[in-house]
Design a protein around this motif. Structure first.
Motif, PDB file in Angstrom:
ATOM      1  N   ALA A  11       0.840  -1.209   0.000  1.00 56.47           N
ATOM      2  CA  ALA A  11       0.000   0.000   0.000  1.00 56.47           C
ATOM      3  C   ALA A  11       0.874   1.258   0.000  1.00 56.47           C
ATOM      4  O   ALA A  11       1.664   1.493   0.915  1.00 56.47           O
ATOM      5  CB  ALA A  11      -0.931  -0.011   1.203  1.00 56.47           C
ATOM      6  N   SER A  12       0.657   2.069  -1.025  1.00 53.62           N
ATOM      7  CA  SER A  12       1.561   3.195  -1.273  1.00 53.62           C
ATOM      8  C   SER A  12       1.587   4.201  -0.120  1.00 53.62           C
ATOM      9  O   SER A  12       2.655   4.690   0.259  1.00 53.62           O
ATOM     10  CB  SER A  12       1.170   3.880  -2.580  1.00 53.62           C
ATOM     11  OG  SER A  12      -0.226   4.093  -2.635  1.00 53.62           O
ATOM     12  N   PHE A  13       0.441   4.536   0.459  1.00 59.63           N
ATOM     13  CA  PHE A  13       0.477   5.505   1.553  1.00 59.63           C
ATOM     14  C   PHE A  13       1.192   4.926   2.779  1.00 59.63           C
ATOM     15  O   PHE A  13       1.767   5.683   3.566  1.00 59.63           O
ATOM     16  CB  PHE A  13      -0.935   6.003   1.913  1.00 59.63           C
ATOM     17  CG  PHE A  13      -1.347   7.216   1.106  1.00 59.63           C
ATOM     18  CD1 PHE A  13      -0.826   8.466   1.387  1.00 59.63           C
ATOM     19  CD2 PHE A  13      -2.233   7.097   0.050  1.00 59.63           C
ATOM     20  CE1 PHE A  13      -1.191   9.589   0.646  1.00 59.63           C
ATOM     21  CE2 PHE A  13      -2.608   8.215  -0.701  1.00 59.63           C
ATOM     22  CZ  PHE A  13      -2.082   9.463  -0.402  1.00 59.63           C
ATOM     23  N   LEU A  35      -7.407  -5.698   4.302  1.00 54.90           N
ATOM     24  CA  LEU A  35      -8.774  -5.153   4.286  1.00 54.90           C
ATOM     25  C   LEU A  35      -9.743  -6.074   3.555  1.00 54.90           C
ATOM     26  O   LEU A  35     -10.951  -5.864   3.600  1.00 54.90           O
ATOM     27  CB  LEU A  35      -8.783  -3.742   3.669  1.00 54.90           C
ATOM     28  CG  LEU A  35      -8.120  -2.651   4.511  1.00 54.90           C
ATOM     29  CD1 LEU A  35      -8.101  -1.318   3.757  1.00 54.90           C
ATOM     30  CD2 LEU A  35      -8.808  -2.477   5.854  1.00 54.90           C
ATOM     31  N   ARG A  41     -11.131  -6.026   8.593  1.00 61.45           N
ATOM     32  CA  ARG A  41     -11.726  -4.759   8.132  1.00 61.45           C
ATOM     33  C   ARG A  41     -12.637  -4.157   9.214  1.00 61.45           C
ATOM     34  O   ARG A  41     -12.580  -2.963   9.504  1.00 61.45           O
ATOM     35  CB  ARG A  41     -12.520  -4.994   6.834  1.00 61.45           C
ATOM     36  CG  ARG A  41     -13.296  -3.766   6.367  1.00 61.45           C
ATOM     37  CD  ARG A  41     -14.015  -4.023   5.053  1.00 61.45           C
ATOM     38  NE  ARG A  41     -13.125  -3.880   3.915  1.00 61.45           N
ATOM     39  CZ  ARG A  41     -12.844  -2.724   3.308  1.00 61.45           C
ATOM     40  NH1 ARG A  41     -13.406  -1.619   3.726  1.00 61.45           N
ATOM     41  NH2 ARG A  41     -12.027  -2.670   2.294  1.00 61.45           N
ATOM     42  N   LYS A  52      -9.138   4.046   5.983  1.00 67.37           N
ATOM     43  CA  LYS A  52      -7.876   4.109   5.223  1.00 67.37           C
ATOM     44  C   LYS A  52      -6.706   3.642   6.074  1.00 67.37           C
ATOM     45  O   LYS A  52      -6.717   3.765   7.301  1.00 67.37           O
ATOM     46  CB  LYS A  52      -7.618   5.545   4.760  1.00 67.37           C
ATOM     47  CG  LYS A  52      -8.679   6.108   3.825  1.00 67.37           C
ATOM     48  CD  LYS A  52      -8.570   5.517   2.444  1.00 67.37           C
ATOM     49  CE  LYS A  52      -9.644   6.102   1.533  1.00 67.37           C
ATOM     50  NZ  LYS A  52      -9.678   5.429   0.232  1.00 67.37           N
ATOM     51  N   MET A  53      -5.693   3.151   5.412  1.00 64.31           N
ATOM     52  CA  MET A  53      -4.450   2.800   6.087  1.00 64.31           C
ATOM     53  C   MET A  53      -3.306   3.620   5.493  1.00 64.31           C
ATOM     54  O   MET A  53      -3.450   4.104   4.355  1.00 64.31           O
ATOM     55  CB  MET A  53      -4.179   1.303   5.981  1.00 64.31           C
ATOM     56  CG  MET A  53      -3.943   0.807   4.564  1.00 64.31           C
ATOM     57  SD  MET A  53      -3.262  -0.831   4.570  1.00 64.31           S
ATOM     58  CE  MET A  53      -4.388  -1.718   3.532  1.00 64.31           C
ATOM     59  N   GLU A  67      -3.993   9.241   9.071  1.00 65.38           N
ATOM     60  CA  GLU A  67      -3.541  10.195   8.045  1.00 65.38           C
ATOM     61  C   GLU A  67      -2.013  10.339   8.068  1.00 65.38           C
ATOM     62  O   GLU A  67      -1.423  10.826   9.036  1.00 65.38           O
ATOM     63  CB  GLU A  67      -4.211  11.567   8.197  1.00 65.38           C
ATOM     64  CG  GLU A  67      -5.674  11.556   7.792  1.00 65.38           C
ATOM     65  CD  GLU A  67      -5.871  11.260   6.304  1.00 65.38           C
ATOM     66  OE1 GLU A  67      -5.187  11.859   5.459  1.00 65.38           O
ATOM     67  OE2 GLU A  67      -6.708  10.402   5.981  1.00 65.38           O
ATOM     68  N   THR A  68      -1.414   9.976   6.929  1.00 66.74           N
ATOM     69  CA  THR A  68       0.053   9.883   6.885  1.00 66.74           C
ATOM     70  C   THR A  68       0.766  11.180   7.267  1.00 66.74           C
ATOM     71  O   THR A  68       1.762  11.150   7.986  1.00 66.74           O
ATOM     72  CB  THR A  68       0.506   9.442   5.481  1.00 66.74           C
ATOM     73  OG1 THR A  68      -0.105  10.301   4.503  1.00 66.74           O
ATOM     74  CG2 THR A  68       0.099   8.009   5.206  1.00 66.74           C
ATOM     75  N   GLN A 112      -3.677   6.819  -7.699  1.00 66.18           N
ATOM     76  CA  GLN A 112      -4.615   5.844  -7.091  1.00 66.18           C
ATOM     77  C   GLN A 112      -5.871   5.696  -7.947  1.00 66.18           C
ATOM     78  O   GLN A 112      -6.413   4.603  -8.079  1.00 66.18           O
ATOM     79  CB  GLN A 112      -5.049   6.317  -5.706  1.00 66.18           C
ATOM     80  CG  GLN A 112      -4.078   6.015  -4.587  1.00 66.18           C
ATOM     81  CD  GLN A 112      -4.662   6.436  -3.244  1.00 66.18           C
ATOM     82  OE1 GLN A 112      -5.310   7.465  -3.143  1.00 66.18           O
ATOM     83  NE2 GLN A 112      -4.428   5.655  -2.219  1.00 66.18           N
TER      84      GLN A 112
HETATM   85  N1  LIG Z   1      -5.154  10.506   3.041  1.00 66.17           N
HETATM   86  C1  LIG Z   1      -4.832   9.187   3.492  1.00 66.17           C
HETATM   87  C2  LIG Z   1      -4.849   8.232   2.297  1.00 66.17           C
HETATM   88  C3  LIG Z   1      -4.587   6.797   2.711  1.00 66.17           C
HETATM   89  C4  LIG Z   1      -4.983   5.800   1.612  1.00 66.17           C
HETATM   90  O1  LIG Z   1      -5.522   6.157   0.560  1.00 66.17           O
HETATM   91  N2  LIG Z   1      -4.683   4.531   1.881  1.00 66.17           N
HETATM   92  C5  LIG Z   1      -5.072   3.472   0.968  1.00 66.17           C
HETATM   93  C6  LIG Z   1      -3.903   2.486   0.815  1.00 66.17           C
HETATM   94  S1  LIG Z   1      -2.541   3.196  -0.050  1.00 66.17           S
HETATM   95  C7  LIG Z   1      -6.230   2.688   1.551  1.00 66.17           C
HETATM   96  O2  LIG Z   1      -6.394   2.634   2.756  1.00 66.17           O
HETATM   97  N3  LIG Z   1      -7.018   2.047   0.691  1.00 66.17           N
HETATM   98  C8  LIG Z   1      -8.048   1.160   1.113  1.00 66.17           C
HETATM   99  C9  LIG Z   1      -9.426   1.649   0.865  1.00 66.17           C
HETATM  100  O3  LIG Z   1      -9.605   2.769   0.370  1.00 66.17           O
HETATM  101  O4  LIG Z   1     -10.352   0.873   1.170  1.00 66.17           O
HETATM  102  C10 LIG Z   1      -3.486   9.194   4.217  1.00 66.17           C
HETATM  103  O5  LIG Z   1      -2.641  10.053   3.919  1.00 66.17           O
HETATM  104  O6  LIG Z   1      -3.280   8.367   5.141  1.00 66.17           O
END
Ligand SMILES: N[C@@H](CCC(=O)N[C@@H](CS)C(=O)NCC(=O)O)C(=O)O
Length: 225
Positions: A11-13, A35, A41, A52-53, A67-68, A112
């Motif tokens: 997961a990129s974030f 997830l 989940r 989000k992760m 939030e990263t 994304q």
């Molecule tokens: N704004 C959030 C974005 C986090 C995000 O988009 N994470 C993705 C993984 S890279 C995620 O949780 N995707 C799963 C989903 O949307 O169900 C941050 O900075 O933490």
């Protein structure tokens, strides 16, 4: 272990936070978050309904940190590494925050959009939104090209929060939307990839690259190392 990071190696974030933790040498426990697993989940949504992760749990301070960008500022404040991720000087800190937002909003999110569109059933795809995301990436690449022609890192000589944001965003964006005739953008990504913390994050992700929806478009040097 005081710090627990709920994350996934692909997961990129999550990479953005992992890079910062490895750069600082901060001890933490990485908990694999799948997830796709109903129970995992549900537990994750209990902790952070946005879903989000990554998500950071600080057991010592009793904090759940989502939030990263907030996670990185939190780590910088409470678990600082040898070099700050945000400069102390307010104007310099604003510049770092701006470029962190830039990479998240105008590179990472359009990337994304392109990637997740491919995971949708054919009938639910959004070609208009994907075309918009590609156009947004080209604008962002042009801005990065200009900026990085005269800088080692996003905000100058020091590696900061903005570079942590840039790394995963550019890594995956360059696979789904080519750079075009640009040199400074791929050169900046190459510098990022040479950092030991970044190399470690990518080495940990490598076993999962087959699950990336654009795996076939991944250059061998990124896929295989
Ligand atoms: N704004 C959030 C974005 C986090 C995000 O988009 N994470 C993705 C993984 S890279 C995620 O949780 N995707 C799963 C989903 O949307 O169900 C941050 O900075 O933490």
């Amino acid at each position: 272990m005081t710090l627990i990071l709920h994350s996934h190696p692909l997961a990129s974030f999550c990479w953005k936070v992992l890079v910062a933790l490895y750069e600082a040498g901060t001890p933490f426990e990485a908990r694999l978050l799948d997830l796709g697993d109903d129970a995992a989940r549900a537990a994750h949504l209990d902790r952070w309904p946005v879903g989000k992760m990554p998500l950071l749990i600080d057991e010592a301070r009793g904090e759940v940190v989502p939030e990263t960008t907030i996670i990185l500022e939190y780590l910088d404040r409470h678990y600082p590494g040898p070099e700050p991720l945000l400069p102390a000087a307010p104007e310099a800190a604003l510049e770092v925050r701006l470029w962190d937002r830039f990479f998240d909003l105008y590179v990472h999110q359009p990337m994304q959009k392109i990637v997740t569109d491919r995971l949708r059933p054919e009938k639910d795809r959004d070609p208009f939104g994907v075309a918009e995301a590609r156009a947004q990436l080209q604008v962002a690449y042009g801005m990065v090209e200009t900026r990085m022609a005269s800088r080692a890192w996003a905000c100058g000589a020091a590696f900061t929060l903005a570079d942590c944001a840039a790394m995963p965003a550019l890594f995956y964006a360059g696979i789904v939307e080519p750079w075009g005739r640009r040199d400074a953008v791929p050169a900046y990504l190459d510098r990022l990839l040479e950092r030991p913390a970044v190399a470690r994050v990518i080495a940990e992700a490598r076993p999962f690259f087959g699950y990336f929806p654009y795996a076939e478009a991944m250059p061998a040097r990124l896929r295989d190392g």
